[in-house]
Design a protein around this motif. Structure first.
Motif, short mmCIF file in Angstrom:
data_model
loop_
_atom_site.label_atom_id
_atom_site.label_comp_id
_atom_site.label_asym_id
_atom_site.label_seq_id
_atom_site.Cartn_x
_atom_site.Cartn_y
_atom_site.Cartn_z
N GLU A 15 6.36 15.69 -4.98
CA GLU A 15 6.38 14.79 -6.14
C GLU A 15 5.14 13.92 -6.18
N LEU A 16 4.70 13.47 -5.02
CA LEU A 16 3.52 12.62 -4.95
C LEU A 16 2.25 13.41 -5.27
N ILE A 17 2.17 14.65 -4.81
CA ILE A 17 1.03 15.51 -5.15
C ILE A 17 0.95 15.71 -6.66
N MET A 18 2.10 15.97 -7.28
CA MET A 18 2.12 16.16 -8.72
C MET A 18 1.68 14.89 -9.45
N ALA A 19 2.10 13.71 -8.97
CA ALA A 19 1.71 12.45 -9.59
C ALA A 19 0.20 12.23 -9.47
N VAL A 20 -0.36 12.55 -8.31
CA VAL A 20 -1.81 12.40 -8.11
C VAL A 20 -2.56 13.29 -9.09
N MET A 21 -2.14 14.53 -9.22
CA MET A 21 -2.82 15.45 -10.13
C MET A 21 -2.72 14.98 -11.57
N ARG A 22 -1.59 14.46 -11.95
CA ARG A 22 -1.42 13.96 -13.31
C ARG A 22 -2.32 12.75 -13.55
N SER A 41 0.80 -1.22 0.00
CA SER A 41 0.00 0.00 0.00
C SER A 41 0.84 1.27 0.00
N VAL A 42 2.18 1.15 -0.06
CA VAL A 42 3.06 2.30 0.11
C VAL A 42 3.73 2.71 -1.20
N ILE A 43 3.75 4.01 -1.46
CA ILE A 43 4.55 4.59 -2.54
C ILE A 43 5.43 5.67 -1.91
N ALA A 44 6.72 5.67 -2.24
CA ALA A 44 7.64 6.69 -1.72
C ALA A 44 7.91 7.73 -2.79
N ARG A 91 -10.05 0.50 2.43
CA ARG A 91 -10.98 1.42 1.79
C ARG A 91 -10.48 1.86 0.42
N LYS A 92 -11.36 1.82 -0.57
CA LYS A 92 -11.03 2.26 -1.93
C LYS A 92 -11.26 3.76 -2.07
N GLY A 93 -10.63 4.32 -3.11
CA GLY A 93 -10.85 5.73 -3.42
C GLY A 93 -10.18 6.70 -2.47
N LEU A 94 -9.26 6.22 -1.63
CA LEU A 94 -8.61 7.07 -0.63
C LEU A 94 -7.09 6.95 -0.76
N MET A 95 -6.43 8.10 -0.75
CA MET A 95 -4.96 8.17 -0.71
C MET A 95 -4.58 9.05 0.48
N VAL A 96 -3.65 8.59 1.29
CA VAL A 96 -3.19 9.34 2.46
C VAL A 96 -1.73 9.70 2.28
N LEU A 97 -1.43 10.98 2.36
CA LEU A 97 -0.08 11.50 2.13
C LEU A 97 0.57 11.84 3.46
N ASP A 98 1.85 11.52 3.56
CA ASP A 98 2.62 11.88 4.76
C ASP A 98 4.01 12.32 4.30
N SER A 99 4.80 12.85 5.23
CA SER A 99 6.09 13.39 4.84
C SER A 99 7.07 13.38 6.00
N PHE A 100 8.20 12.72 5.81
CA PHE A 100 9.28 12.80 6.79
C PHE A 100 10.03 14.12 6.63
N THR A 101 9.83 14.80 5.50
CA THR A 101 10.42 16.12 5.29
C THR A 101 10.07 17.04 6.45
N VAL A 137 16.69 16.71 2.13
CA VAL A 137 16.84 15.32 1.71
C VAL A 137 15.65 14.89 0.87
N ARG A 138 14.43 15.31 1.25
CA ARG A 138 13.20 15.06 0.51
C ARG A 138 12.73 13.62 0.63
N LEU A 139 11.69 13.40 1.42
CA LEU A 139 11.09 12.08 1.49
C LEU A 139 9.62 12.20 1.90
N GLY A 140 8.75 11.80 0.99
CA GLY A 140 7.33 11.74 1.26
C GLY A 140 6.82 10.34 0.99
N MET A 141 5.63 10.03 1.47
CA MET A 141 5.05 8.71 1.25
C MET A 141 3.55 8.82 1.08
N LEU A 142 3.00 7.95 0.25
CA LEU A 142 1.56 7.91 0.01
C LEU A 142 1.08 6.50 0.28
#
Length: 364
Positions: A74-81, A65-68, A208-218, A226-231
């Motif tokens: 970067e993850l926000i941009m990917a979601v919008m695309r 369930s994890v994408i880094a 649950r479907k249709g839900l993405m939760v974004l977090d950030s170690f940044t 360093v830049r590190l986020g996770m979805l």
């Protein structure tokens, strides 16, 4: 300036425009980054399996369930695309990066004004996003809403308001009814001390479907350089679509090492949240007293995060900058009416007191 942190074109002593953990990060994370130097001649693992395993364990979620990402941006941009050509609903005010990414992906942006309308001043702390969404969707055909995207931030940026379980579940229920996908940005929730009760990661855990939760170690581990986020998502279709939009080797060896080590230190975030809570109260009181003593007015918005939004009756950005203090001018946020909305980070006590000293000089 779209974001805070522009220390490169200004002579800055203290940067209050960016909101990262004032306690920094555990020494073990710094050591992991130093050790990663010896890997710079190798390509990072394109699958970053160890990192994903560590992030999954940290969030108590399945690894699948994890994408880094190279930061949450970067993850926000990917979601919008992924939703290119469709409609995105963005609460106003909220993080300016959503608008930037949505425009780049050519989405049709609709703002949800949590003050009631674009003509109203943002000064009603009783307004809730769920009510604003319900009002906005009323009269719109469900078919026209289906397949669109709703972006929500908890706690919200720039005001720091933290939504409770009742409002969050109501928003998800409304989104399900309308066929709307939800991106919940929780980049600051780890620093509130209330992640267990307010995070939607438990819904991902439940599949649950249709839900993405974004977090950030940044933010939570003070790693903006360093830049590190996770979805996190349990929706296989969303996960597969996003995976196709991520570049190869987007996680550097430094971010990989930092993330693996930071994921072992949830106790550090608990300690940080306690510190921030105490300092935020003291900092808020000092700002109020500074304005009162100068015979000026200020409106401070209640925050659960490591930053404070306030509306001044006088210009402060340039005045504070002249003292080497950088704050975030929020007047350009959609949803604000008028001038002099500012956001200041909660930093260490000694830094906050320097801020107050310079603020008092600016208010004279």
């Amino acid at each position: 300036m779209l974001h805070g942190g522009d220390i490169y074109r200004n002579d800055i002593v203290l940067d209050f425009s960016v909101n990262i953990n004032p306690l920094g990060r555990p020494a073990e994370v710094d050591e992991a980054i130093r050790q990663a130097f010896f890997a710079i001649e190798n390509y990072p693992d394109p699958r970053h399996e160890k990192l994903l395993s560590a992030l999954a364990l940290y969030a108590e979620l399945p690894e699948k369930s994890v994408i880094a990402g190279n930061g949450a941006s970067e993850l926000i941009m990917a979601v919008m695309r992924l939703f290119q050509g469709r409609r995105v609903f963005i609460p106003a005010p909220s993080f300016s990066g959503y608008k930037y990414a949505a425009e780049a992906a050519e989405l049709d942006i609709s703002y949800i004004y949590t003050a009631g309308s674009s003509e109203e001043c943002y000064d009603n702390e009783n307004v809730r996003l769920l009510q604003a969404l319900s009002d906005h969707f009323r009269g719109i055909d469900d078919e026209a809403l289906s397949g669109s995207l709703l972006v929500v931030t908890n706690p919200n940026n720039p005001d720091g308001r933290l939504m409770d379980e009742k409002e969050l579940s109501g928003i998800l229920e409304l989104a399900d009814k309308k066929g709307i996908m939800v991106l919940m940005d929780e980049s600051f929730i780890g620093l509130t001390g209330k992640e267990d009760g307010c995070s939607l990661k438990r819904y991902v855990r439940a599949g649950r479907k249709g839900l993405m939760v974004l977090d950030s170690f940044t933010k939570s581990f003070a790693l903006p350089g360093v830049r590190l986020g996770m979805l996190y998502t349990a929706d296989e279709n969303l996960k597969a679509g996003l995976a196709k939009l991520m570049p190869e080797w987007n996680i550097s060896c430094f971010a990989d090492a930092a993330g693996i080590e930071a994921s072992k230190h949830r106790d550090f975030l608990i300690k940080s949240a306690e510190y921030i809570s105490n300092e935020r109260k003291n900092f808020t009181d000092e700002i109020k007293n500074s304005f009162a003593d100068a015979g000026k007015n200020v409106q401070i918005f209640e925050s659960a995060a490591n930053y404070i939004l306030f509306k001044s009756d006088t210009e402060l950005y340039d005045k504070m900058l002249s003292h080497g203090i950088l704050i975030r001018d929020c007047s350009d946020y959609p949803g604000f009416t008028g001038k002099y909305y500012y956001r200041a980070a909660v930093r260490k006590q000694e830094d906050n007191m320097v801020f107050i000293e310079k603020l008092r000089e600016c208010l004279k």
